[in-house]
Design an enzyme around this catalytic site. Structure first.
Site, PDB file in Angstrom:
ATOM      1  N   LYS A 205       0.829  -1.210   0.000  1.00  0.00           N
ATOM      2  CA  LYS A 205       0.000   0.000   0.000  1.00  0.00           C
ATOM      3  C   LYS A 205       0.868   1.267   0.000  1.00  0.00           C
ATOM      4  CE  LYS A 205      -3.388   2.791   0.562  1.00  0.00           C
ATOM      5  NZ  LYS A 205      -4.690   2.945   0.005  1.00  0.00           N
ATOM      6  N   CYS A 261      -4.434  10.670   0.992  1.00  0.00           N
ATOM      7  CA  CYS A 261      -3.551   9.498   0.969  1.00  0.00           C
ATOM      8  C   CYS A 261      -2.121   9.807   0.537  1.00  0.00           C
ATOM      9  CB  CYS A 261      -4.141   8.435   0.054  1.00  0.00           C
ATOM     10  SG  CYS A 261      -5.650   7.749   0.724  1.00  0.00           S
TER      11      CYS A 261
HETATM   12  C1  UDX Z   1      -4.915   7.763  -4.227  1.00  0.00           C
HETATM   13  C2  UDX Z   1      -4.533   6.494  -5.004  1.00  0.00           C
HETATM   14  O1  UDX Z   1      -4.636   6.750  -6.409  1.00  0.00           O
HETATM   15  C3  UDX Z   1      -5.400   5.332  -4.584  1.00  0.00           C
HETATM   16  O2  UDX Z   1      -4.986   4.148  -5.244  1.00  0.00           O
HETATM   17  C4  UDX Z   1      -5.288   5.168  -3.067  1.00  0.00           C
HETATM   18  O3  UDX Z   1      -6.083   4.118  -2.612  1.00  0.00           O
HETATM   19  C5  UDX Z   1      -5.683   6.441  -2.371  1.00  0.00           C
HETATM   20  O4  UDX Z   1      -4.871   7.522  -2.842  1.00  0.00           O
HETATM   21  P1  UDX Z   1      -6.836   9.598  -4.440  1.00  0.00           P
HETATM   22  O5  UDX Z   1      -6.220  10.242  -3.235  1.00  0.00           O
HETATM   23  O6  UDX Z   1      -8.313   9.440  -4.502  1.00  0.00           O
HETATM   24  O7  UDX Z   1      -6.227   8.125  -4.651  1.00  0.00           O
HETATM   25  O8  UDX Z   1      -6.410  10.476  -5.704  1.00  0.00           O
HETATM   26  P2  UDX Z   1      -5.511  10.316  -7.000  1.00  0.00           P
HETATM   27  O9  UDX Z   1      -6.377  10.156  -8.174  1.00  0.00           O
HETATM   28  O10 UDX Z   1      -4.439   9.310  -6.805  1.00  0.00           O
HETATM   29  O11 UDX Z   1      -4.840  11.761  -7.074  1.00  0.00           O
HETATM   30  C6  UDX Z   1      -4.016  12.235  -6.016  1.00  0.00           C
HETATM   31  C7  UDX Z   1      -3.513  13.619  -6.302  1.00  0.00           C
HETATM   32  O12 UDX Z   1      -2.561  13.597  -7.345  1.00  0.00           O
HETATM   33  C8  UDX Z   1      -4.583  14.629  -6.739  1.00  0.00           C
HETATM   34  O13 UDX Z   1      -4.346  15.855  -6.078  1.00  0.00           O
HETATM   35  C9  UDX Z   1      -4.369  14.790  -8.225  1.00  0.00           C
HETATM   36  O14 UDX Z   1      -4.757  16.045  -8.714  1.00  0.00           O
HETATM   37  C10 UDX Z   1      -2.852  14.603  -8.303  1.00  0.00           C
HETATM   38  N1  UDX Z   1      -2.399  14.125  -9.625  1.00  0.00           N
HETATM   39  C11 UDX Z   1      -2.777  12.907 -10.085  1.00  0.00           C
HETATM   40  C12 UDX Z   1      -1.517  14.914 -10.370  1.00  0.00           C
HETATM   41  O15 UDX Z   1      -1.154  16.025  -9.955  1.00  0.00           O
HETATM   42  N2  UDX Z   1      -1.052  14.425 -11.559  1.00  0.00           N
HETATM   43  C13 UDX Z   1      -1.410  13.207 -12.045  1.00  0.00           C
HETATM   44  O16 UDX Z   1      -0.930  12.825 -13.125  1.00  0.00           O
HETATM   45  C14 UDX Z   1      -2.315  12.425 -11.284  1.00  0.00           C
END
Ligand code: UDX
Length: 433
Positions: A205, A261
């Site tokens: 994780k 997360c």
């Molecule tokens: C994340 C993980 O993806 C997931 O597998 C885990 O269980 C929980 O944490 P989440 O927090 O819902 O999920 O969001 P995620 O879609 O991963 O995006 C996290 C952050 O990264 C967001 O602020 C998003 O804007 C940013 N991000 C994401 C970027 O800046 N660039 C990217 O290419 C992708």
């Protein structure tokens, strides 16, 4: 089966509803009366697409039950999931207070028979062994309990789809009974199975979230080079991503990663490294680039705004959620307020949570157009779909100066030039009117 979830956040409630929908009897235990009453009435409390409908359907079918008490739920459960938060402490360590607190209550309410206790909360390596010891200490003698780690990878905004279609289902345990029970429960769920030990499941994780954070910070790091040299970050990353060994996914540059997360888990992994005597410079860099990405946008705003009345589109840490935990918007707004800015904000789901932090320090709007009226600059911090083809002519007319800072690169610079805006984005040449 009968299952209990302790915790009704994005992980607990979504997973509980999905398992109820498969026909299981599901209990959800919370600790706030007001929230449990709302859940009982079909209000999911959090904003997650499709969740309200799924919750209401399963309430109607009498398959999901909400309670504050452990008494009824735990003794009749085959599997109990711990899905409570493990927020960062001040020093970055994951706080395990809630995890141990609920584990003790679970242990005390176990009855004769076998129960599997499965931890979905993200916890440092070794925590599940400590949970096991705690459960053995507090449980009645005739109760048999097995522990497993079953980490969750759902993304907010896609949580139901991700729960049904994960890339992998991780089951970590040293007990065959626990592994068998969890394998059976996950039968209707897609994805590869990884059956492993407790510590590996725990580390899978953290490694996943740290890797995602690394990809984002890497893209942002390269965007800094682009801004200094005139290279175009999207062109660079698109070309690099064509290499199948690298890929383009999860390398969108912007104001950095936020949410409940990625930031927390990177901090916790760094802290674990310190405890274990591991040099954490690599992850320190990932974290530092994320902080620099936020500051980079902030500095552009401070340098290029003509006066201090500005508006913001997008407050949540990403689209399709109401979550503002560790959102770049919170940092940017705090800093702009310190510099004396007057800020109007608009978001599709995050306003209520934002009010809890900033109260009347901001002006809140329900229209993406009204919010920009008379503002000297517009800052975009979340890439909600609704902004992507919005009427920019109308926006321009309402604004005092046609100046946009785009922290998510949602527009093509060429298009913004044609539309008559000064436009600053991430890792691309600015358009100056
Ligand atoms: C994340 C993980 O993806 C997931 O597998 C885990 O269980 C929980 O944490 P989440 O927090 O819902 O999920 O969001 P995620 O879609 O991963 O995006 C996290 C952050 O990264 C967001 O602020 C998003 O804007 C940013 N991000 C994401 C970027 O800046 N660039 C990217 O290419 C992708």
């Amino acid at each position: 089966m009968t299952i209990t979830f302790i915790g009704h956040g994005y992980v607990g409630l979504v997973t509980a509803c999905v398992f109820a929908d498969f026909g299981n009897k599901v209990w959800v235990i919370g600790h706030t009366k007001e929230k449990i009453e709302r859940l009982k009435k079909g209000d999911p409390i959090i904003y997650e697409p499709g969740l309200k409908e799924l919750l209401q359907k399963n309430l109607k079918e009498n398959r999901i039950h909400f309670t504050l008490d452990y008494e009824n739920a735990i003794p009749e459960s085959d599997i109990v999931f711990i899905a409570v938060g493990t927020p960062s402490k001040k020093n970055g360590e994951a706080s395990l207070d809630s995890v141990f607190e609920v584990a003790e209550k679970i242990g005390k309410h176990l009855k004769k028979g076998t129960t599997v206790v499965s931890c979905k909360s993200t916890v440092p390596m070794g925590t599940n062994n400590k949970l096991k010891a705690l459960l053995f200490r507090v449980k009645p003698k005739n109760a048999e309990v097995f522990i497993a780690s079953c980490p969750e990878f759902l993304r907010e905004g896609n949580a139901i789809y991700d729960t049904l279609n994960p890339d992998r289902v991780i089951i970590g345990s040293d007990s065959k009974k626990a592994t068998d029970a969890l394998t059976e429960l996950h039968r209707p769920i897609n994805g590869k199975r990884v059956i492993t030990d407790l510590a590996s499941a725990e580390l899978i994780k953290y490694t996943s979230n740290a890797m995602l954070a690394t990809k984002i910070s890497f893209a942002n790091f390269i965007s800094f080079y682009c801004e200094k040299t005139g290279a175009d970050v999207e062109t660079v990353l698109n070309a690099v991503g064509l290499d199948k060994r690298i890929g383009r996914i999860f390398m969108d540059p912007g104001v950095g990663y936020g949410g409940s997360c990625l930031p927390k888990d990177v901090r916790a992994l760094i802290k674990m490294g310190h405890t274990l005597g591991i040099d954490t410079q690599f992850l320190d860099g990932v974290k530092s680039v994320n902080e620099q990405s936020r500051k980079n946008l902030l500095n552009k705003i401070l340098k290029h705004t003509r006066d201090k009345t500005i508006s913001i589109w997008g407050l949540t840490f990403k689209p399709n959620t109401d979550d503002i935990r560790d959102a770049p918007s919170v940092f940017v707004i705090q800093e702009l307020l310190k510099h004396g800015y007057t800020i109007s904000v608009y978001d599709l789901a995050g306003i209520a949570n934002m009010r809890k932090i900033f109260a009347d320090q901001l002006t809140y709007h329900v229209s993406p157009y009204e919010v920009v009226r008379n503002s000297s600059a517009l800052v975009i911090l979340t890439e909600w779909n609704d902004f992507k083809q919005i009427d920019l002519k109308k926006v321009k007319k309402l604004m005092r100066y046609p100046l946009i800072f785009d922290g998510r690169n949602i527009y093509e610079p060429k298009m913004m030039k044609e539309a008559g805006f000064s436009y600053f984005s991430v890792g691309r040449k600015p358009i100056l009117k």
